[in-house]
Design an enzyme around this catalytic site. Structure first.
Site, PDB file in Angstrom:
ATOM      1  N   GLU A 133      46.980  90.104  50.386  1.00  0.00           N
ATOM      2  CA  GLU A 133      48.163  89.315  50.727  1.00  0.00           C
ATOM      3  C   GLU A 133      49.198  89.353  49.584  1.00  0.00           C
ATOM      4  OE1 GLU A 133      46.398  85.553  51.972  1.00  0.00           O
ATOM      5  OE2 GLU A 133      46.144  86.359  53.988  1.00  0.00           O
ATOM      6  N   ASP A 171      39.141  85.112  59.060  1.00  0.00           N
ATOM      7  CA  ASP A 171      39.706  84.155  58.103  1.00  0.00           C
ATOM      8  C   ASP A 171      39.440  82.727  58.577  1.00  0.00           C
ATOM      9  OD1 ASP A 171      41.118  82.938  56.127  1.00  0.00           O
ATOM     10  OD2 ASP A 171      43.095  83.461  56.873  1.00  0.00           O
ATOM     11  N   GLU A 231      41.785  74.406  57.404  1.00  0.00           N
ATOM     12  CA  GLU A 231      43.019  75.143  57.682  1.00  0.00           C
ATOM     13  C   GLU A 231      43.178  75.455  59.171  1.00  0.00           C
ATOM     14  OE1 GLU A 231      43.432  78.772  55.444  1.00  0.00           O
ATOM     15  OE2 GLU A 231      45.233  79.374  56.541  1.00  0.00           O
TER      16      GLU A 231
HETATM   17  C1  GCV Z   1      44.846  81.296  49.283  1.00  0.00           C
HETATM   18  C2  GCV Z   1      44.390  82.649  54.330  1.00  0.00           C
HETATM   19  C3  GCV Z   1      45.245  81.455  54.004  1.00  0.00           C
HETATM   20  C4  GCV Z   1      45.941  81.627  52.667  1.00  0.00           C
HETATM   21  C5  GCV Z   1      44.879  81.892  51.602  1.00  0.00           C
HETATM   22  C6  GCV Z   1      44.106  83.136  52.005  1.00  0.00           C
HETATM   23  C7  GCV Z   1      42.981  83.468  51.045  1.00  0.00           C
HETATM   24  O1  GCV Z   1      45.190  83.753  54.607  1.00  0.00           O
HETATM   25  O2  GCV Z   1      46.154  81.236  55.040  1.00  0.00           O
HETATM   26  O3  GCV Z   1      46.648  80.454  52.401  1.00  0.00           O
HETATM   27  O4  GCV Z   1      45.437  82.039  50.328  1.00  0.00           O
HETATM   28  O5  GCV Z   1      43.529  82.928  53.273  1.00  0.00           O
HETATM   29  O6  GCV Z   1      41.856  83.115  51.357  1.00  0.00           O
HETATM   30  O7  GCV Z   1      43.229  84.067  50.019  1.00  0.00           O
END
Ligand code: GCV
Length: 616
Positions: free
Chosen positions: A242, A321, A349
């Site tokens: 990411e 995820d 989340e």
């Molecule tokens: C910390 C998901 C979440 C992100 C998070 C990522 C990760 O994509 O939406 O906020 O970032 O996981 O685990 O690195």
């Protein structure tokens, strides 16, 4: 209220004094204050035996209990004994426990500005305004909660390391050392998330792991860090994920990237925890070949056996995820020569933002049953803590933190029902009928949430980025690799050998289970199969009817739970939060039910057999 951090330890009314600096002294202090309250006739003797490490043994003879253990083991044993006595559990005459995993970690996603990525219980307990900002009494309270369930590592900052959090291992080391000293008497060591490209802030024009200047910078920085905090548990790294920097930029693989840091940490006994959440987040949604859940396996499995022995690969429980339902990540089953940690997400989340009730124990149990406890050597969980009055946001979200501790101590001894029951007994002391009601709500909550949001393994129908509330096409034409491909006839992705081939990443038993319609569990049907709406499921219902039924049933559960909670005699402050959140949960569930059902109704044209409202 819970500003006192007591939660499942209501029998402790005094804070642990800052003057106590060893786990053994904390254990004596806690027992001394608790015993007169919970078991005035009992006496407890502590017997130090360092050969037992973190483990402990409890022997009971009449009214005398002896806890034997290493220094931290004594503390763990003391909390277990206190909780058992308070909960009215009968202590066996003689029993010993050793933690199954050496590292039992909580990962904060706290940013230095005080915001928490995916935080649903207020701002950071550690930082505010770009600097450390904490109440030492509250941190000691947190350390106590962690120790009471055997958790021993706290990674204090977000894996997305944003300026100025990189300073934690530079000029913020003195403050970091102060925080480490707060947690140390509870057997909790700190860990820090680091920025892979950190040397580039210091005039080095590369972060290439094979570059000698980069290596020298990390070697020296680790020396400085460990001089300040000799028992630091290590570094946590999110690389090439990411948009984070990583070794791919330099044409290096993740063994080369991780090993460079691991070698710098090794002389000081530090671990390098390296996350495997690596996938293409810029996928063209038209691309039907790339299948995001396959990515971690493709990036890591061929490197099995090539990592330094102080590297631990941290793999999310499922290959996507933290969705409401995922199969176990195949990467965890395919790297026998590598240290692995499984990563869970206590922060809700995708599972209700700590507004909706969602107890996770059932998920853990299912995943661990497919994984086998011995495949990993550590556990990690993204924290659900914050600065709210109730640090878990929802008072019931505490069960996830509590349960995760017990799970990471020994997954074979953390059955969902037992965890929920013990937590309820310790936290609320309800009469038997009310306790059954509460435990029932907790145990059913996950299935209910799944039904009104994304049943049958469909995933990703959530509002993008925010991840609360329905948006069935929200991720469908985006670059994140998250598609359900609903059409007028069918929905789901074929991930068998005939489709993307994802199922082939599993060992034979799981591959066969998921590839065959006979054996693929309903809960994962659309994860592994693309099916027509008129497909007749095992129970005789069509897929479309099952989608409708699940959403209606999920909502009905929320209505029923609201009624039950209204009648439940919880402490006033908790009750107010619980009922306020339940009102929001009901609104959310209604929205999910009607948006998702209408989405499929509009595509399929199929009426609900029971004539319930669907909206064109
Ligand atoms: C910390 C998901 C979440 C992100 C998070 C990522 C990760 O994509 O939406 O906020 O970032 O996981 O685990 O690195």
């Amino acid at each position: 209220m819970h500003t006192d951090f007591r939660y499942w330890l209501p029998f402790l009314t005094e804070d642990v004094p800052a003057a106590l600096t060893t786990p053994e002294s904390v254990a004596r202090f806690e027992l001394k204050q608790a015993l007169p309250r919970i078991a005035p006739d009992m006496s407890v003797t502590l017997c130090r035996d360092d050969s037992m490490g973190e483990g402990f043994r409890v022997c009971r003879q009449g009214n005398t209990i002896t806890i034997t253990g290493g220094e931290v083991g004594l503390l763990y044993g003391a909390y277990r004994v206190m909780m058992a006595l308070y909960a009215g559990e009968k202590l066996p005459a003689d029993h010993a426990q050793q933690p199954k995993y050496a590292l039992r970690m909580i990962d904060n996603w706290d940013n230095a500005d005080g915001d928490i990525e995916r935080g649903y219980s207020g701002r950071s307990l550690m930082f505010e305004g770009g600097r450390f900002d904490y109440d030492p009494i509250r941190l000691r309270g947190l350390a106590r909660l962690m120790a009471s369930v055997g958790l021993n590592v706290l990674c204090i900052n977000n894996v997305n390391v944003r300026n100025p959090a990189h300073r934690l291992i530079e000029d913020w080391l003195p403050q970091l050392a102060e925080v480490a000293a707060i947690f140390r008497p509870f057997g909790v060591r700190l860990m820090v998330s680091i920025d892979y490209a950190q040397p580039m802030r210091h005039g080095i024009d590369t972060a290439d792991p094979l570059n000698e200047r980069v290596q020298a910078w990390w070697n020296e920085q680790c020396r400085v860090v460990y001089a300040a905090i000799p028992d630091l548990a290590g570094f946590l790294v999110k690389a090439d994920s990411e948009h984070r920097p990583g070794p791919f930029t330099y044409g290096r693989n993740h063994a080369e990237g991780a090993n460079m840091l691991a070698r710098a940490l090794k002389p000081f006994g530090g671990n390098l925890v390296w996350r495997c959440f690596v996938y293409n987040c810029q996928q063209d949604w038209r691309d039907q070949v790339t299948d995001r859940p396959m990515a971690a396996y493709q990036h890591y499995v061929y490197l099995d056996g090539q990592f330094e022995d102080n590297v631990i690969l941290q793999v999310k429980n499922g290959p996507f995820d933290f969705q409401v339902r995922e199969p176990v990540s195949p990467t965890l089953l395919a790297m026998p020569e590598t240290n692995l940690a499984i990563e869970w997400q206590l922060a809700q989340e995708y599972t209700g933002h700590q507004i909706d009730i969602y107890a996770m124990m059932g998920m853990w149990q299912e995943v661990m049953a497919d994984l086998g406890a011995d495949k990993v050597m550590a556990m990690a969980a993204v924290s659900n803590l914050g600065r709210d009055e109730c640090i878990f946001g929802h008072p019931f979200a505490a069960v996830n933190f509590f349960g995760y501790g017990l799970l990471s101590w020994d997954p074979d001894n953390a059955a969902a029902g037992d965890v929920a029951r013990l937590w309820a007994k310790l936290t609320y002391r309800l009469d038997a009928k009310d306790e059954d009601t509460l435990v029932g709500i907790l145990l059913e909550s996950r299935g209910a949430y799944e039904k009104y949001t994304a049943p049958l393994g469909v995933c990703w129908m959530v509002v993008p980025h925010e991840h609360y509330g329905p948006s069935p096409d929200g991720y469908e034409y985006q670059a994140w690799g998250t598609y359900h491909r609903a059409s007028r006839d069918a929905v789901g992705i074929d991930r068998t050998a005939k489709g993307t081939g994802y199922a082939e990443q599993y060992p034979a038993e799981l591959r066969d289970r998921y590839s065959s319609l006979e054996t693929c569990p309903d809960e994962l049907l659309l994860w592994f199969q693309r099916q027509r709406y008129d497909y007749v499921m095992r129970d005789g219902r069509t897929l479309i009817q099952r989608i409708y039924d699940d959403h209606f049933e999920g909502y009905e559960w929320v209505e029923a739970a609201e009624k039950k909670l209204t009648a439940l005699p919880l402490p006033e402050a908790d009750k107010a939060i619980v009922m306020e959140r339940m009102t929001r949960q009901k609104k959310n569930a209604r929205e999910w039910r009607d948006v998702i059902n209408s989405f499929f109704y509009r595509f399929s044209g199929a009426e609900d057999e029971k004539g319930r409202p669907l909206y064109l």
